[in-house]
Motif scaffolding. Structure first.
Motif, mmCIF file in Angstrom:
data_model
loop_
_atom_site.group_PDB
_atom_site.id
_atom_site.type_symbol
_atom_site.label_atom_id
_atom_site.label_comp_id
_atom_site.label_asym_id
_atom_site.label_seq_id
_atom_site.Cartn_x
_atom_site.Cartn_y
_atom_site.Cartn_z
ATOM 1 N N ASN A 1 7.035 -0.897 -2.863
ATOM 2 C CA ASN A 1 7.924 0.188 -3.255
ATOM 3 C C ASN A 1 7.503 0.758 -4.597
ATOM 4 O O ASN A 1 7.213 0.020 -5.531
ATOM 5 C CB ASN A 1 9.372 -0.303 -3.315
ATOM 6 C CG ASN A 1 10.309 0.803 -3.754
ATOM 7 O OD1 ASN A 1 10.820 0.783 -4.860
ATOM 8 N ND2 ASN A 1 10.527 1.767 -2.897
ATOM 9 N N ALA B 1 13.026 6.301 -0.437
ATOM 10 C CA ALA B 1 12.177 5.247 -0.997
ATOM 11 C C ALA B 1 10.726 5.588 -0.713
ATOM 12 O O ALA B 1 10.363 5.914 0.423
ATOM 13 C CB ALA B 1 12.522 3.889 -0.390
ATOM 14 N N TYR C 1 9.330 -2.443 5.627
ATOM 15 C CA TYR C 1 8.030 -1.934 5.200
ATOM 16 C C TYR C 1 7.367 -2.847 4.171
ATOM 17 O O TYR C 1 6.142 -3.009 4.173
ATOM 18 C CB TYR C 1 8.141 -0.482 4.719
ATOM 19 C CG TYR C 1 8.164 0.457 5.895
ATOM 20 C CD1 TYR C 1 6.987 0.942 6.443
ATOM 21 C CD2 TYR C 1 9.363 0.808 6.519
ATOM 22 C CE1 TYR C 1 7.000 1.760 7.562
ATOM 23 C CE2 TYR C 1 9.381 1.620 7.631
ATOM 24 C CZ TYR C 1 8.192 2.088 8.153
ATOM 25 O OH TYR C 1 8.203 2.883 9.267
ATOM 26 N N GLU C 2 8.141 -3.471 3.318
ATOM 27 C CA GLU C 2 7.565 -4.452 2.394
ATOM 28 C C GLU C 2 6.991 -5.631 3.172
ATOM 29 O O GLU C 2 5.924 -6.146 2.840
ATOM 30 C CB GLU C 2 8.609 -4.903 1.376
ATOM 31 C CG GLU C 2 8.905 -3.823 0.345
ATOM 32 C CD GLU C 2 10.101 -4.126 -0.545
ATOM 33 O OE1 GLU C 2 10.943 -4.990 -0.188
ATOM 34 O OE2 GLU C 2 10.212 -3.462 -1.593
ATOM 35 N N MET D 1 7.220 4.220 -0.222
ATOM 36 C CA MET D 1 6.555 2.973 0.127
ATOM 37 C C MET D 1 5.050 3.221 0.134
ATOM 38 O O MET D 1 4.569 4.152 0.790
ATOM 39 C CB MET D 1 7.046 2.464 1.475
ATOM 40 C CG MET D 1 8.564 2.321 1.569
ATOM 41 S SD MET D 1 9.304 1.254 0.300
ATOM 42 C CE MET D 1 8.662 -0.334 0.803
ATOM 43 N N LYS E 1 13.406 -0.494 3.772
ATOM 44 C CA LYS E 1 12.513 -0.885 2.673
ATOM 45 C C LYS E 1 12.022 -2.311 2.876
ATOM 46 O O LYS E 1 10.828 -2.587 2.711
ATOM 47 C CB LYS E 1 13.245 -0.777 1.324
ATOM 48 C CG LYS E 1 13.327 0.613 0.775
ATOM 49 C CD LYS E 1 14.168 0.695 -0.492
ATOM 50 C CE LYS E 1 13.755 -0.280 -1.559
ATOM 51 N NZ LYS E 1 14.573 -0.193 -2.776
ATOM 52 N N THR F 1 11.990 6.491 -5.911
ATOM 53 C CA THR F 1 12.977 5.833 -5.068
ATOM 54 C C THR F 1 14.355 5.959 -5.697
ATOM 55 O O THR F 1 14.502 5.802 -6.907
ATOM 56 C CB THR F 1 12.613 4.341 -4.890
ATOM 57 O OG1 THR F 1 11.335 4.269 -4.236
ATOM 58 C CG2 THR F 1 13.645 3.592 -4.082
#
Length: 136
Positions: free
Chosen positions: A28, A38, A21-22, A40, A18, A33
């Motif tokens: 998110n 999660a 990817y953030e 995304m 997570k 999630t």
């Protein structure tokens, strides 16, 4: 309604994935999630579902490919500029990804690099300037 894509990826460490990817521009969606998955979001049409191996196993009995050792998929993602391509790769590498797992390409009108996530899934951010594309 615009077509949407949900890319589902098996991951070993959900919290670290997570964060990766953030770092490369996703947000998110907590509505989808939990401790096993999660959602995304990159845009209103592009989503990535990160699934723990246990959760992935509830969808298929096929073994999970080790994407560090075998090629499974390459996910090309258009960016607004060359700088955005570089920023995405840099941010991903700073959060545990592997920058330029494949050789960068600069064709003048198209600029592309790659970043592997923590599990080896390959993303290829690219920028295209169609006004510079060779004619003929």
């Amino acid at each position: 309604m615009a077509k949407q894509i949900f890319v589902n990826l098996p991951v070993r460490d959900l919290p670290k994935s997570k964060a990766f990817y953030e770092a490369i521009g996703f947000t998110n969606n907590p509505q989808f999630t939990d401790d096993t998955a999660a959602c995304m979001v990159l845009s209103d049409t592009i989503y990535v579902m990160l699934l723990t191996h246990a959760k992935w196993g509830s969808f298929t009995k096929k073994p999970i490919t080790n994407a560090h050792e075998a090629s499974e998929v390459s996910l090309a993602l258009i960016c607004d500029s060359r700088a955005d391509v570089d920023a995405m790769v840099k941010a991903g590498a700073a959060h545990g990804g592997k920058a330029d797992a494949n050789p960068p390409q600069d064709l003048g009108f198209m600029y592309q690099r790659s970043i592997e996530d923590l599990d080896g899934h390959n993303w290829e951010p690219f920028f295209m300037d169609m006004s510079r594309m060779p004619q003929g």
